[in-house]
Design an enzyme around this catalytic site. Sequence first.
Site, PDB file in Angstrom:
ATOM      1  N   HIS A 465       0.842  -1.262  -0.056  1.00  0.00           N
ATOM      2  CA  HIS A 465      -0.125  -0.075   0.056  1.00  0.00           C
ATOM      3  C   HIS A 465       0.852   1.312  -0.024  1.00  0.00           C
ATOM      4  O   HIS A 465       0.864   2.107  -0.790  1.00  0.00           O
ATOM      5  CB  HIS A 465      -0.807  -0.156   1.256  1.00  0.00           C
ATOM      6  CG  HIS A 465      -1.793   1.118   1.368  1.00  0.00           C
ATOM      7  ND1 HIS A 465      -3.225   0.967   1.149  1.00  0.00           N
ATOM      8  CD2 HIS A 465      -1.286   2.526   1.877  1.00  0.00           C
ATOM      9  CE1 HIS A 465      -3.557   2.423   1.282  1.00  0.00           C
ATOM     10  NE2 HIS A 465      -2.768   3.230   1.814  1.00  0.00           N
ATOM     11  N   GLU A 466       1.833   1.138   0.999  1.00  0.00           N
ATOM     12  CA  GLU A 466       2.658   2.480   1.095  1.00  0.00           C
ATOM     13  C   GLU A 466       3.558   2.617  -0.203  1.00  0.00           C
ATOM     14  O   GLU A 466       3.800   3.843  -0.569  1.00  0.00           O
ATOM     15  CB  GLU A 466       3.453   2.589   2.159  1.00  0.00           C
ATOM     16  CG  GLU A 466       2.720   2.329   3.807  1.00  0.00           C
ATOM     17  CD  GLU A 466       1.542   3.575   3.664  1.00  0.00           C
ATOM     18  OE1 GLU A 466       1.714   4.715   2.791  1.00  0.00           O
ATOM     19  OE2 GLU A 466       0.580   3.536   4.326  1.00  0.00           O
ATOM     20  N   HIS A 469       1.718   4.366  -2.914  1.00  0.00           N
ATOM     21  CA  HIS A 469       1.915   6.097  -2.490  1.00  0.00           C
ATOM     22  C   HIS A 469       3.266   6.503  -3.129  1.00  0.00           C
ATOM     23  O   HIS A 469       3.479   7.405  -3.799  1.00  0.00           O
ATOM     24  CB  HIS A 469       1.632   6.372  -1.090  1.00  0.00           C
ATOM     25  CG  HIS A 469       0.421   6.222  -0.621  1.00  0.00           C
ATOM     26  ND1 HIS A 469      -0.707   7.004  -1.250  1.00  0.00           N
ATOM     27  CD2 HIS A 469      -0.108   5.602   0.499  1.00  0.00           C
ATOM     28  CE1 HIS A 469      -1.935   6.709  -0.537  1.00  0.00           C
ATOM     29  NE2 HIS A 469      -1.603   5.893   0.586  1.00  0.00           N
ATOM     30  N   HIS A 472       3.244   6.559  -6.968  1.00  0.00           N
ATOM     31  CA  HIS A 472       2.869   7.546  -7.253  1.00  0.00           C
ATOM     32  C   HIS A 472       3.686   9.034  -7.391  1.00  0.00           C
ATOM     33  O   HIS A 472       3.559   9.745  -8.234  1.00  0.00           O
ATOM     34  CB  HIS A 472       1.556   8.043  -6.436  1.00  0.00           C
ATOM     35  CG  HIS A 472       0.545   8.784  -7.086  1.00  0.00           C
ATOM     36  ND1 HIS A 472      -0.703   9.163  -6.474  1.00  0.00           N
ATOM     37  CD2 HIS A 472       0.359   9.022  -8.301  1.00  0.00           C
ATOM     38  CE1 HIS A 472      -1.670   9.805  -7.062  1.00  0.00           C
ATOM     39  NE2 HIS A 472      -1.133   9.627  -8.499  1.00  0.00           N
TER      40      HIS A 472
HETATM   41 ZN   LIG Z   1      -2.719   5.269   2.078  1.00  0.00          ZN
END
Ligand SMILES: [Zn+2]
Length: 678
Positions: A465-466, A469, A472
């Site tokens: 998940h991290e 980010h 991105h």
């Molecule tokens: Zn998040």
Amino acid sequence: MLDFSDLPRFDLIQPEHVKPAITTLLADGRALIERLTAESTPATWADFAGALSVGLEPFGRAWGVVGHLHSVNDVPAWREAYNEMLPEISRFHSELGQNLKLFDKYRALKANPEYATLSREQKKIVDNEIRDFRLSGAELPEEQKPRYQAIMEELSQLAAKFAENLLDATNAFAEIVTDEAQLAGLPDYARDAAREAAEKAGVAGWKFTLHAPSYGPVMQYADNRELRARLYRAYATRAAEFTDGSSRPEWDNTPIMNRILELRQEDAQMLGFANFAEVSLQPKMADTPEQVLAFLRDMAAKAKPYAAKDIAELKAFAKDELGLADFQPWDAAYVSEKLLQARYAFSEQEVKQYFTEPKVVGGLFQVIESLFTVKVKPDTAPVWEPEVRFYRIETPAGELVGQFYMDLYARETKRGGAWMDEARSRRRAGGGMQKPIAYLNCNFAPPVGGKPATFTHDEVITLFHESGHGLHHLLTRGEELGVSGIHGVEWDAVELPSQFMENYCWEWEVLQDMTAHVETGEPLPRALFDKMLAAKNFQSGMMTVRQIEFSIFDMRLHCEFDPKGGRPVMDLLREVRDEVAVLVPPEWHRFPNSFSHIFGGGYAAGYYSYKWAEVLSADAYAAFEEAGSPFDATVGRRFLDEILAMGGARPALESFRAFRGREPSVDALLRHSGMIAG
Ligand SMILES: [Zn+2]
């Protein structure tokens, strides 16, 4: 601290450097703004907007380092250094937001014929600036501005205090167990960690705390119901009015929450909005609080029958199999684990043995490499803790794309949870391109007894998940700071890449290469994976309504709750629970007092964005499913081009449509969660 030539100098930076460095940078920033807003400065991109964003970057980077160290190394000296400057920082931001000359210059730039010739990114930045000026009170009458500024300063201090109270209350609690019989049910890793914690504290026995790696296993595995109940009570009453757990009266967040809500309401009214939720939604993908509440209630209605089934099953199992007729909230995780084991005959503990740190990190990098045609390599940099790792991402031709730090383990001085933060953003610089740098922070249990650290599958998902980010931020092709990477991305679209990446933790193809048993080195057996998959949607109904409960509570707090009306926030939470919850915590549970997302962070009237983004990310991943492979090259390229690389350069909905060729649909999420057939 003032060395911006490359990476932050974590080997040299000390708390006492903060004040002089930040003071200098603030003075530089003010001088720059003075110069750029002068009559004689032309309202063009190069002379004004471009020069401003590049000119203020050193301040942003330096303060980013301070904020980062405050989060990962919250020792008294850093906390003090951070807090000492916080009012100054807040004042500076407020000045920026209130500087009508800047506002006028942006408006002049927008009116300038040159505007039509600007790049898409540059136009978006000018438009965002004008919107944000309006939202930060730039158009307020002169006599109201001091009050507005005071509100902003107080709000940022209250947010910091909220988080500190919670951390202090969390740290204050320790449960020392001296009789080993009390540890029945607890896996070895949790006992070992508790033993080491006790040794470190100079006490005999085992020390348990309210930090996730210690608290979680107790709630999930400890047979001792009283032990679970005590920890549950202490955890649930952190930073609340009760003092029998770990909290102290001075850490009670109740008055802070009320004050925050009051000030937000005043802020909204000054800006001409009916409530703070409307303010919060201005720069987001969603349009109105009503639209968000309708979306949440629609999902709640679809999920609640599944949630009710989940809880009924749990209670029946507790009664029939474990003899717990009076099911209590501190039994929930424990009974769930037992039910999961009974039904699918595997435990997270068993799975955890296969996810060793080197395999997991290597597996993550392989996914990134094959999806986005890049290379991830170890790199070196000064770090704030010896255990922190540093990596670089390169193109196949060896060109640097970006770099990132990975700080995986929990520490007493580290803020809880997991998060990505930026150290530097991509932008055009001179003839070339400045490359982005990110921090990935988690709170996993460190290695014990000379073996590699092992992660639960949930922790692996958190890491992916991290990383989403991080990607991105790192894989952006943005050339202007204001919309590069996650900059300028609507809040409720920010979780799209992160939640998208979680899907890879469920692909057999990926897990085969990402696992090696900590003792035998064997990869995850297919049979075990099949059970994990079967269990994936275990209690998905319950979990969905829980997230929706928090989301509705947050939205209603900020659109219809009157903080001056004398009604406790807990009252509203109870009302929301009546509507959507199936598992109601005890009367004394003070969830709001630890709801850092909305009181200590930036998620006010924005918590719904997690579910919102889940819809987008599930639907995005479904594009790979439809193409027949999680690594389909064409779809991967399109995801990179239309979503990751695009960053904040255009509205998220447009990016999504460009990727998917249609509007987002909730079907994939419901299907992935086992809540509709298909
Ligand atoms: Zn998040």
